[in-house]
Structure formats: structure tokens, C-alpha cells
Motif scaffolding. Structure first.
Motif, PDB file in Angstrom:
ATOM      1  N   VAL A 172      13.469  -3.766   2.672  1.00 36.96           N
ATOM      2  CA  VAL A 172      12.554  -3.428   1.583  1.00 36.96           C
ATOM      3  C   VAL A 172      13.279  -2.429   0.687  1.00 36.96           C
ATOM      4  O   VAL A 172      13.925  -1.496   1.159  1.00 36.96           O
ATOM      5  CB  VAL A 172      11.221  -2.860   2.107  1.00 36.96           C
ATOM      6  CG1 VAL A 172      11.430  -1.583   2.919  1.00 36.96           C
ATOM      7  CG2 VAL A 172      10.265  -2.614   0.952  1.00 36.96           C
ATOM      8  N   ASP A 173      13.179  -2.654  -0.613  1.00 36.65           N
ATOM      9  CA  ASP A 173      13.941  -1.870  -1.579  1.00 36.65           C
ATOM     10  C   ASP A 173      13.037  -1.441  -2.730  1.00 36.65           C
ATOM     11  O   ASP A 173      12.150  -2.189  -3.153  1.00 36.65           O
ATOM     12  CB  ASP A 173      15.097  -2.730  -2.121  1.00 36.65           C
ATOM     13  CG  ASP A 173      15.759  -2.130  -3.346  1.00 36.65           C
ATOM     14  OD1 ASP A 173      16.677  -1.318  -3.185  1.00 36.65           O
ATOM     15  OD2 ASP A 173      15.340  -2.479  -4.477  1.00 36.65           O
ATOM     16  N   VAL A 174      13.251  -0.228  -3.209  1.00 39.80           N
ATOM     17  CA  VAL A 174      12.601   0.260  -4.419  1.00 39.80           C
ATOM     18  C   VAL A 174      13.695   0.544  -5.440  1.00 39.80           C
ATOM     19  O   VAL A 174      14.625   1.312  -5.143  1.00 39.80           O
ATOM     20  CB  VAL A 174      11.763   1.523  -4.143  1.00 39.80           C
ATOM     21  CG1 VAL A 174      11.274   2.142  -5.447  1.00 39.80           C
ATOM     22  CG2 VAL A 174      10.573   1.174  -3.257  1.00 39.80           C
ATOM     23  N   SER A 175      13.605  -0.078  -6.608  1.00 41.22           N
ATOM     24  CA  SER A 175      14.667   0.022  -7.610  1.00 41.22           C
ATOM     25  C   SER A 175      14.101   0.326  -8.987  1.00 41.22           C
ATOM     26  O   SER A 175      12.975  -0.058  -9.312  1.00 41.22           O
ATOM     27  CB  SER A 175      15.470  -1.286  -7.686  1.00 41.22           C
ATOM     28  OG  SER A 175      16.185  -1.511  -6.502  1.00 41.22           O
ATOM     29  N   ARG A 217      18.297 -12.737   0.732  1.00 35.88           N
ATOM     30  CA  ARG A 217      17.599 -13.493  -0.320  1.00 35.88           C
ATOM     31  C   ARG A 217      16.295 -12.790  -0.685  1.00 35.88           C
ATOM     32  O   ARG A 217      15.469 -12.484   0.179  1.00 35.88           O
ATOM     33  CB  ARG A 217      17.298 -14.913   0.149  1.00 35.88           C
ATOM     34  CG  ARG A 217      18.541 -15.779   0.304  1.00 35.88           C
ATOM     35  CD  ARG A 217      19.118 -16.181  -1.038  1.00 35.88           C
ATOM     36  NE  ARG A 217      20.248 -17.102  -0.894  1.00 35.88           N
ATOM     37  CZ  ARG A 217      20.811 -17.766  -1.908  1.00 35.88           C
ATOM     38  NH1 ARG A 217      20.335 -17.593  -3.133  1.00 35.88           N
ATOM     39  NH2 ARG A 217      21.827 -18.574  -1.712  1.00 35.88           N
ATOM     40  N   VAL A 218      16.101 -12.565  -1.980  1.00 32.30           N
ATOM     41  CA  VAL A 218      14.883 -11.921  -2.459  1.00 32.30           C
ATOM     42  C   VAL A 218      13.709 -12.886  -2.287  1.00 32.30           C
ATOM     43  O   VAL A 218      13.727 -14.006  -2.814  1.00 32.30           O
ATOM     44  CB  VAL A 218      15.019 -11.522  -3.949  1.00 32.30           C
ATOM     45  CG1 VAL A 218      13.704 -10.932  -4.458  1.00 32.30           C
ATOM     46  CG2 VAL A 218      16.153 -10.517  -4.121  1.00 32.30           C
ATOM     47  N   LEU A 219      12.686 -12.452  -1.527  1.00 26.90           N
ATOM     48  CA  LEU A 219      11.513 -13.294  -1.297  1.00 26.90           C
ATOM     49  C   LEU A 219      10.296 -12.815  -2.089  1.00 26.90           C
ATOM     50  O   LEU A 219       9.519 -13.628  -2.571  1.00 26.90           O
ATOM     51  CB  LEU A 219      11.176 -13.338   0.195  1.00 26.90           C
ATOM     52  CG  LEU A 219      12.225 -13.937   1.126  1.00 26.90           C
ATOM     53  CD1 LEU A 219      11.679 -14.051   2.543  1.00 26.90           C
ATOM     54  CD2 LEU A 219      12.695 -15.301   0.621  1.00 26.90           C
ATOM     55  N   TRP A 220      10.120 -11.494  -2.183  1.00 27.12           N
ATOM     56  CA  TRP A 220       8.992 -10.952  -2.940  1.00 27.12           C
ATOM     57  C   TRP A 220       9.514  -9.866  -3.876  1.00 27.12           C
ATOM     58  O   TRP A 220      10.457  -9.139  -3.543  1.00 27.12           O
ATOM     59  CB  TRP A 220       7.941 -10.347  -2.011  1.00 27.12           C
ATOM     60  CG  TRP A 220       7.225 -11.341  -1.163  1.00 27.12           C
ATOM     61  CD1 TRP A 220       6.130 -12.079  -1.506  1.00 27.12           C
ATOM     62  CD2 TRP A 220       7.518 -11.692   0.196  1.00 27.12           C
ATOM     63  NE1 TRP A 220       5.730 -12.867  -0.457  1.00 27.12           N
ATOM     64  CE2 TRP A 220       6.562 -12.656   0.605  1.00 27.12           C
ATOM     65  CE3 TRP A 220       8.492 -11.290   1.108  1.00 27.12           C
ATOM     66  CZ2 TRP A 220       6.561 -13.221   1.871  1.00 27.12           C
ATOM     67  CZ3 TRP A 220       8.496 -11.852   2.370  1.00 27.12           C
ATOM     68  CH2 TRP A 220       7.544 -12.802   2.751  1.00 27.12           C
ATOM     69  N   ARG A 221       8.854  -9.735  -5.025  1.00 22.85           N
ATOM     70  CA  ARG A 221       9.264  -8.724  -6.007  1.00 22.85           C
ATOM     71  C   ARG A 221       8.052  -8.357  -6.839  1.00 22.85           C
ATOM     72  O   ARG A 221       7.455  -9.211  -7.500  1.00 22.85           O
ATOM     73  CB  ARG A 221      10.369  -9.310  -6.892  1.00 22.85           C
ATOM     74  CG  ARG A 221      11.095  -8.322  -7.747  1.00 22.85           C
ATOM     75  CD  ARG A 221      11.964  -9.027  -8.765  1.00 22.85           C
ATOM     76  NE  ARG A 221      11.151  -9.751  -9.742  1.00 22.85           N
ATOM     77  CZ  ARG A 221      11.579 -10.145 -10.930  1.00 22.85           C
ATOM     78  NH1 ARG A 221      12.824  -9.921 -11.294  1.00 22.85           N
ATOM     79  NH2 ARG A 221      10.788 -10.784 -11.763  1.00 22.85           N
ATOM     80  N   GLU A 228       0.823  -1.203   0.000  1.00 23.14           N
ATOM     81  CA  GLU A 228       0.000   0.000   0.000  1.00 23.14           C
ATOM     82  C   GLU A 228       0.861   1.258   0.000  1.00 23.14           C
ATOM     83  O   GLU A 228       0.524   2.265  -0.642  1.00 23.14           O
ATOM     84  CB  GLU A 228      -0.917  -0.010   1.219  1.00 23.14           C
ATOM     85  CG  GLU A 228      -1.854   1.188   1.304  1.00 23.14           C
ATOM     86  CD  GLU A 228      -2.769   1.128   2.519  1.00 23.14           C
ATOM     87  OE1 GLU A 228      -3.414   2.147   2.815  1.00 23.14           O
ATOM     88  OE2 GLU A 228      -2.831   0.053   3.160  1.00 23.14           O
ATOM     89  N   GLY A 229       1.978   1.213   0.714  1.00 24.86           N
ATOM     90  CA  GLY A 229       2.808   2.402   0.828  1.00 24.86           C
ATOM     91  C   GLY A 229       3.742   2.639  -0.337  1.00 24.86           C
ATOM     92  O   GLY A 229       4.126   3.787  -0.602  1.00 24.86           O
ATOM     93  N   LEU A 230       4.120   1.569  -1.053  1.00 28.26           N
ATOM     94  CA  LEU A 230       5.163   1.707  -2.073  1.00 28.26           C
ATOM     95  C   LEU A 230       4.705   1.456  -3.504  1.00 28.26           C
ATOM     96  O   LEU A 230       5.159   2.145  -4.428  1.00 28.26           O
ATOM     97  CB  LEU A 230       6.325   0.756  -1.744  1.00 28.26           C
ATOM     98  CG  LEU A 230       7.071   1.019  -0.443  1.00 28.26           C
ATOM     99  CD1 LEU A 230       8.125  -0.061  -0.189  1.00 28.26           C
ATOM    100  CD2 LEU A 230       7.731   2.390  -0.451  1.00 28.26           C
ATOM    101  N   LEU A 231       3.852   0.471  -3.717  1.00 28.52           N
ATOM    102  CA  LEU A 231       3.577   0.050  -5.088  1.00 28.52           C
ATOM    103  C   LEU A 231       2.885   1.108  -5.949  1.00 28.52           C
ATOM    104  O   LEU A 231       3.244   1.244  -7.136  1.00 28.52           O
ATOM    105  CB  LEU A 231       2.766  -1.245  -5.091  1.00 28.52           C
ATOM    106  CG  LEU A 231       3.596  -2.520  -4.902  1.00 28.52           C
ATOM    107  CD1 LEU A 231       2.691  -3.741  -4.902  1.00 28.52           C
ATOM    108  CD2 LEU A 231       4.648  -2.654  -5.998  1.00 28.52           C
ATOM    109  N   PRO A 232       1.906   1.855  -5.452  1.00 25.91           N
ATOM    110  CA  PRO A 232       1.266   2.837  -6.339  1.00 25.91           C
ATOM    111  C   PRO A 232       2.255   3.829  -6.956  1.00 25.91           C
ATOM    112  O   PRO A 232       2.228   4.085  -8.165  1.00 25.91           O
ATOM    113  CB  PRO A 232       0.256   3.534  -5.427  1.00 25.91           C
ATOM    114  CG  PRO A 232      -0.055   2.526  -4.373  1.00 25.91           C
ATOM    115  CD  PRO A 232       1.238   1.813  -4.134  1.00 25.91           C
ATOM    116  N   MET A 250       9.231  -2.919  -6.336  1.00 27.81           N
ATOM    117  CA  MET A 250       9.443  -3.119  -4.906  1.00 27.81           C
ATOM    118  C   MET A 250      10.011  -4.510  -4.690  1.00 27.81           C
ATOM    119  O   MET A 250       9.504  -5.493  -5.243  1.00 27.81           O
ATOM    120  CB  MET A 250       8.129  -2.985  -4.132  1.00 27.81           C
ATOM    121  CG  MET A 250       8.277  -3.212  -2.629  1.00 27.81           C
ATOM    122  SD  MET A 250       6.672  -3.372  -1.762  1.00 27.81           S
ATOM    123  CE  MET A 250       6.220  -5.075  -2.188  1.00 27.81           C
ATOM    124  N   VAL A 251      11.063  -4.595  -3.899  1.00 29.08           N
ATOM    125  CA  VAL A 251      11.701  -5.877  -3.597  1.00 29.08           C
ATOM    126  C   VAL A 251      11.785  -6.024  -2.079  1.00 29.08           C
ATOM    127  O   VAL A 251      12.143  -5.072  -1.378  1.00 29.08           O
ATOM    128  CB  VAL A 251      13.117  -5.952  -4.209  1.00 29.08           C
ATOM    129  CG1 VAL A 251      13.839  -7.211  -3.760  1.00 29.08           C
ATOM    130  CG2 VAL A 251      13.038  -5.891  -5.727  1.00 29.08           C
TER     131      VAL A 251
END
Length: 438
Positions: free
Chosen positions: A185-188, A106-110, A85-89, A98-99
Motif C-alpha cells: 500500500v502506497d501514499v503518493s 501491479r497496481v490494482l486499486w488507486r 478508512e485509515g489513509l484516504l481522509p 492511495m495506491v
């Protein structure tokens, strides 16, 4: 150098400047502008770990089953709605992704823009990938995990060349109960779509996630407290109800303790825990009831067997009035208990450090390890000096081969014991083999 503002005004100029800084640093030259301290320090760590800046190094991906298992066990699964809710829009709008990675990098969600996800695949930035700093260089997942604060990595600030067309902004997410790192949590995305406010934005959402974890924890303790209330009301003596991680929901007959350190695999039955001593553990819905055993121990029956017969597995077994139990020992705890068994008069911290490390100044390490040992042998040990209680019978089971006594240990006293037993056996054999007079 305010890279964020420069990049927001002219992404191409910022990329060229950062490329010059990177090339100069890798060549050992002084650049026109020094790298930011957080980046310079990261580059130093990465160079020492042997990462090649020109080679896109990747470790093996986790299997789908392992990624699924880690997702199910990660506390981060509880805050995915907050992160989404906070990052994806905004991330979708500016062509970023968002990662979410775990504490192991280890990347779990992307999730995010499909075009950017495809570009991320080309970098190996995909579920199951290892993005620790010492594996893939300075980046928005591994570097925040090391420095434990939000970090933005712009273009050429990435250590590995293949990543320099990206900008990554990551923030650590910690367990609000004890500060343990849960993940990042990362935004790339591409440098040209980066905004100078991204760092504050990602950090704010990470803090919202931590607040959500805190609320969930308090709510779970409230539920456990409701279950515990009628149980504790019927009990006499000391007892505490804790959740599965040892956090206290309710107590009776004793002062409140914030947390009880539980064994990794707790099962119903008798055990020893620091705030209670000998106690009985009983499962409750969502946690454990720990009841102190108030009857006095039969002191004459207390016996400790330190089993060092197998070089690959040290263990301690205890028999007392509450029954019999055993525990495998780490190599360090096996060394310490062996020293205490050999010297029943006991040790001060400096003496124990001298016999363990050959360095009497290492008292901090000794005290920390003895504190851990006292969590499970507390009533059998005394301190000032450290020693087994006088009424405890202690037996040490040694290996048949003297060289197999704690074979990995370099403790001076252990080494001397190995040599002494070996020499004694050689002398005994020579005596048997010697010719008799007459």
C-alpha cells in the motif's frame, strides 16, 4: 541526513539537495551528502537491472479483465475498507493518492484526489501498471516489496527523472499466516505536501490491515471447525480438517499439525500427504476432510514408473494397494528420481549433490528438494541414504533418442547416461553393418 524533516521545513531546498545527490551518484561522483542506505542499495539494484534513469520505461498495462481477475483473487480485497478508512481522509486533505499493488507490483486499486490522479496518469501510475523496482526504478511500491519493510522515497531519491517531482511512501502487506508478501500500500503525491510522519502512518495502517487478515482467517477456521465437529465425532482413526489452503481447523486421533501442504489442484480421492501418509480427501464446506487409510499396504503391489520418454514432460506414476495415481515432475525432481532409480543402493546427500551438480557441497539444496519429493512419494522412499524402498518395483521409461533424455539436464550422471546409451547404439549398428567373414 533527515530528509523528511528537511522537506517538511523547506520542500524546494530538499528537492534541490536530493537532485544533487542523485546526479552525483549517477555520475559516479561523491556528493556533499551520501544517499540514505536504503536508497543507495536500491539504486545499485536498479543499475544492475538496466533501468535507464533518463528514460520513462513502462511495461504493458494489464487488460481491464486481468485487473478485475487479480482483484477478485487477491486477499487484499478483504482489507480495502481498512486501508480506505485509515489513509484516504488524510490523503485527500493533503492532495495525495492511495495506491494498492499486488505482490507482482501491479497496481490494482488507486483512489484519492482527482487532480493528483490525473498527474499520476502522466507517470503511468495507473491500474494495471507494473511498478516493480527493476522495471521503473526506485519507488514507493517496488522498493518496499524488495526490502520487505516500509520505505519513503523523496523527490530525487526516485531513480527515474520523470518521477522526481513526487514523494511516495509504501509499506508491504504480508499474509499473517506465513509471511508471504501479498502486496504494497502506497501514499503518493507532490513533495511539498509531504509530512515527516507519513512513513509511520502508512506503516501503522498496513499493520492494521494484516491484523484484519489474521482475524478473518481465525474466524473462517472457527466456522470450518463448527462444520467439522459432528463429522469427526463419527470417525475412528486419524483425520484432519483443513481449509482450502491447508490450514488446520480440527484433528482427531492424531497430534495437531498447524498446516498440511496440499496439491495445487486437490480433487476428491486418494493421495499422499506428509502427516497422514495415504489418505482420502473429501470436500467440506470451506475446506477438506483428510482421512488416513489405516489398512496396511500390499507391499508386493507397489510399483513406480518414471516416465522420461518425452523431453518436454517428465512424470511419475504409482500403483499400490490404494490405487493408481500420477504426477508431472519438475526438471529437478525428474533428475533426482532418475538418479535414485539408477542407483537403487541409494545416496547420501553429498553423493547425490555430486552426481546432480558436480559439487558435493550443495547438500542443502539436495535435502530441500528431497524433502519436497517426499511430500508425494514419502512411503516409497527411505533416507540415510536416500533410496527407493527395497520392495518397490521401479521402471524407467526412456526416450527413443538418447539425446532426448532430460535434455536440459547438466547433471554429470545424466550426461554420462546419455552418452553411454548413444555410444552403445552406435556400436550395435556398427556390429550389424560389419562384413561377415567368408
Amino acid at each position: 541526513m533527515d530528509v523528511a524533516r528537511l522537506a517538511a521545513l523547506d520542500a524546494a531546498q530538499a528537492a534541490r539537495l536530493l537532485s544533487e545527490v542523485r546526479e552525483a551518484a549517477l555520475a559516479g561522483r561523491r556528493a556533499r551528502i551520501a544517499p540514505r542506505p536504503v536508497i543507495e542499495q536500491s539504486w545499485g539494484r536498479v543499475l544492475r537491472s538496466g533501468v535507464d534513469p533518463e528514460r520513462d520505461r513502462r511495461s504493458g498495462l494489464l487488460s481491464c479483465d486481468e485487473v478485475r481477475r487479480r482483484r477478485e483473487e487477491s486477499a487484499l480485497r478483504h482489507v480495502l475498507p481498512v486501508l480506505r478508512e485509515g489513509l484516504l481522509p488524510v490523503a485527500d486533505a493533503v492532495q495525495h493518492i492511495m495506491v494498492v499493488a499486488d505482490a507482482d507490483g501491479r497496481v490494482l486499486w488507486r483512489e484519492g484526489a482527482s487532480a493528483v490522479l490525473r498527474r499520476a496518469d502522466g507517470l503511468g501510475f495507473e491500474p494495471g501498471a507494473d511498478w516493480r523496482e527493476d522495471v521503473v526504478g526506485t519507488n514507493g511500491v517496488g522498493t518496499p516489496a524488495v526490502v520487505r519493510r516500509p520505505v519513503q522515497v523523496f523527490a530525487g531519491e526516485h531513480f527515474v527523472r520523470s518521477q522526481t517531482s513526487w514523494t511516495c511512501t509504501g509499506a508491504p502487506i504480508t499474509d499473517p499466516r506465513d509471511g508471504r508478501l501479498l502486496g504494497v500500500v502506497d501514499v503518493s503525491g507532490p513533495l511539498e505536501s509531504m509530512h515527516p510522519a507519513t512513513l509511520a502512518w502508512v506503516d501503522s495502517v498496513a499493520k492494521l490491515a494484516e491484523a484484519r487478515l489474521r482475524d478473518l482467517h481465525l474466524a473462517s477456521l472457527e466456522r470450518l471447525r463448527a462444520v467439522a465437529a459432528p463429522v469427526l465425532a463419527r470417525l475412528a482413526g486419524r483425520a484432519v480438517v483443513v481449509d482450502r489452503d491447508g490450514w488446520t481447523a480440527a484433528v482427531t486421533g492424531m497430534p495437531y499439525v498447524r498446516r498440511v501442504t496440499l496439491p495445487k489442484s486437490l480433487v476428491p480421492g486418494h493421495l499422499r500427504l506428509a502427516p497422514l501418509g495415504s489418505c482420502a480427501a473429501e470436500p467440506l464446506a470451506g475446506g477438506w476432510l483428510l482421512r488416513a487409510q489405516e489398512r496396511p499396504l500390499a507391499r508386493a503391489a507397489r510399483r513406480v514408473v518414471l516416465d522420461l520418454a518425452r523431453p518436454d514432460r517428465a512424470a511419475v506414476a504409482v500403483t499400490d494397494a490404494t490405487g493408481h495415481w500420477s504426477r508431472e515432475l519438475s526438471p529437478r525432481h525428474a533428475e533426482l528420481l532418475f538418479l535414485l532409480a539408477e542407483h537403487r543402493a541409494g545416496y547420501g546427500a553429498a553423493g547425490l549433490a555430486e552426481d546432480l551438480f558436480g559439487d558435493a557441497s550443495r547438500t542443502v539444496t539436495v535435502r530441500a528438494e528431497m524433502s519436497r519429493i517426499r511430500r508425494y512419494l514419502g512411503e516409497l522412499l527411505q533416507h540415510r541414504p536416500y533410496r527407493f524402498c527395497d520392495d518397490v518395483e521401479v521402471e524407467v521409461s526412456l526416450p527413443d533418442d538418447p539425446c532426448a533424455l532430460l535434455p536440459q539436464s547438466t547433471a554429470p550422471t545424466v550426461t554420462q547416461k546419455r552418452n553411454a546409451v548413444h555410444e552403445a547404439r552406435i556400436a550395435a549398428l556398427e556390429t550389424v553393418d560389419a562384413p561377415h567373414p567368408g
